[in-house]
Write a protein that holds these residues in place. Structure first.
Motif, mmCIF file in Angstrom:
data_model
loop_
_atom_site.group_PDB
_atom_site.id
_atom_site.type_symbol
_atom_site.label_atom_id
_atom_site.label_comp_id
_atom_site.label_asym_id
_atom_site.label_seq_id
_atom_site.Cartn_x
_atom_site.Cartn_y
_atom_site.Cartn_z
ATOM 1 N N UNK A 45 0.835 -1.206 0.000
ATOM 2 C CA UNK A 45 0.000 0.000 0.000
ATOM 3 C C UNK A 45 0.867 1.253 0.000
ATOM 4 N N UNK A 46 1.926 1.247 0.790
ATOM 5 C CA UNK A 46 2.802 2.415 0.888
ATOM 6 C C UNK A 46 3.566 2.654 -0.411
ATOM 7 N N UNK A 128 6.370 7.438 10.575
ATOM 8 C CA UNK A 128 6.016 8.237 11.764
ATOM 9 C C UNK A 128 7.123 9.242 12.055
ATOM 10 N N UNK A 129 8.371 8.840 11.946
ATOM 11 C CA UNK A 129 9.476 9.774 12.177
ATOM 12 C C UNK A 129 9.500 10.875 11.126
ATOM 13 N N UNK A 130 9.180 10.529 9.891
ATOM 14 C CA UNK A 130 9.189 11.525 8.817
ATOM 15 C C UNK A 130 8.085 12.561 9.000
ATOM 16 N N UNK A 131 6.926 12.128 9.470
ATOM 17 C CA UNK A 131 5.779 13.026 9.627
ATOM 18 C C UNK A 131 5.758 13.720 10.980
ATOM 19 N N UNK A 193 10.277 14.814 2.397
ATOM 20 C CA UNK A 193 10.267 14.093 3.673
ATOM 21 C C UNK A 193 10.073 12.588 3.506
ATOM 22 N N UNK A 194 10.148 12.112 2.290
ATOM 23 C CA UNK A 194 10.000 10.674 2.073
ATOM 24 C C UNK A 194 11.153 9.924 2.725
ATOM 25 N N UNK A 199 12.142 6.130 -0.638
ATOM 26 C CA UNK A 199 12.528 6.970 -1.763
ATOM 27 C C UNK A 199 13.554 6.266 -2.641
ATOM 28 N N UNK A 200 14.520 5.630 -2.003
ATOM 29 C CA UNK A 200 15.546 4.913 -2.755
ATOM 30 C C UNK A 200 14.979 3.786 -3.577
ATOM 31 N N UNK A 201 14.023 3.078 -3.008
ATOM 32 C CA UNK A 201 13.387 1.955 -3.718
ATOM 33 C C UNK A 201 12.710 2.459 -4.988
ATOM 34 N N UNK A 202 11.870 3.464 -4.865
ATOM 35 C CA UNK A 202 11.129 3.937 -6.029
ATOM 36 C C UNK A 202 12.060 4.558 -7.064
#
Length: 205
Positions: A45-46, A128-131, A193-194, A199-202
């Motif tokens: 989902x993410x 959670x840390x990013x947001x 903020x990804x 981010x690396x995966x995508x």
């Protein structure tokens, strides 16, 4: 009409002991070039939400995003889909605690150079840390789950735990909640903020 969902079903049947012929035929027909191996549906989902937010259609690009039903299955799926099987490019995203399953699976499949991405604890922790906890609580309120969160936080086991751990644990307390918030949290991220593993995966695809 065959689509990437049909391919995923064929791969799952193959991994369960069935024939690999349907998966092989679909991979060729759909021009599948890469597979993203993920531990579970909340990760799917993410990743799917992040791709959509960046205007990408991974299925149309020949990328299959696949839930394996647990990191311990990484070796089996890597063998079927990587160099020994369909010859697809492998990548993935896993929790730090499950790194060993991915590493050994990639190694046995002869795909060690292709690599995968690792979350510090797990993907929910990264998000959670990013947001920030306050923003995640705002999202929980907006999704109609504030009362459930408040009830959860009153449990004796949650007293004294850091707020980030409390919220992370809450996301896994109800069937389907992690999947739902996998999408919600990613959609709330600012572009800069990804979390690095996501981010690396995508970006690598």
């Amino acid at each position: 009409m065959a689509d990437m969902g049909t391919f995923r079903e064929a791969v799952a049947a193959w991994a369960a002991g069935g024939s690999g012929a349907p998966a092989r035929e679909l991979a060729a027909r759909l021009s599948v070039r890469a597979v993203v191996l993920l531990e579970g549906p909340s990760d799917v989902a993410a990743v799917s939400a992040l791709a959509a937010g960046r205007g990408r259609n991974l299925a149309a690009e020949g990328v299959c995003v696949l839930s394996m039903g647990g990191a311990m299955n990484a070796g089996r799926f890597a063998r079927l889909l990587g160099p020994p099987g369909l010859g697809l490019r492998l990548t993935g995203l896993c929790d730090e605690a499950e790194r060993r399953y991915y590493a050994s699976g990639w190694e046995r499949a002869g795909a060690a150079r292709q690599g995968f991405f690792v979350c510090a604890a797990d993907l929910e922790d990264e998000l959670i840390r990013a947001l920030g906890v306050a923003r995640v609580e705002e999202l929980i309120r907006a999704e109609g789950d504030l009362r459930a969160l408040q009830t959860f936080l009153r449990q004796p086991a949650q007293r004294g735990r850091p707020a980030q751990q409390q919220v992370r644990r809450f996301l896994g307390t109800k069937k389907g909640r992690k999947i739902h918030y996998g999408r919600v949290l990613v959609e709330a991220l600012a572009p800069d903020r990804t979390p690095a593993p996501l981010d690396g995966l995508l970006t690598s695809l």
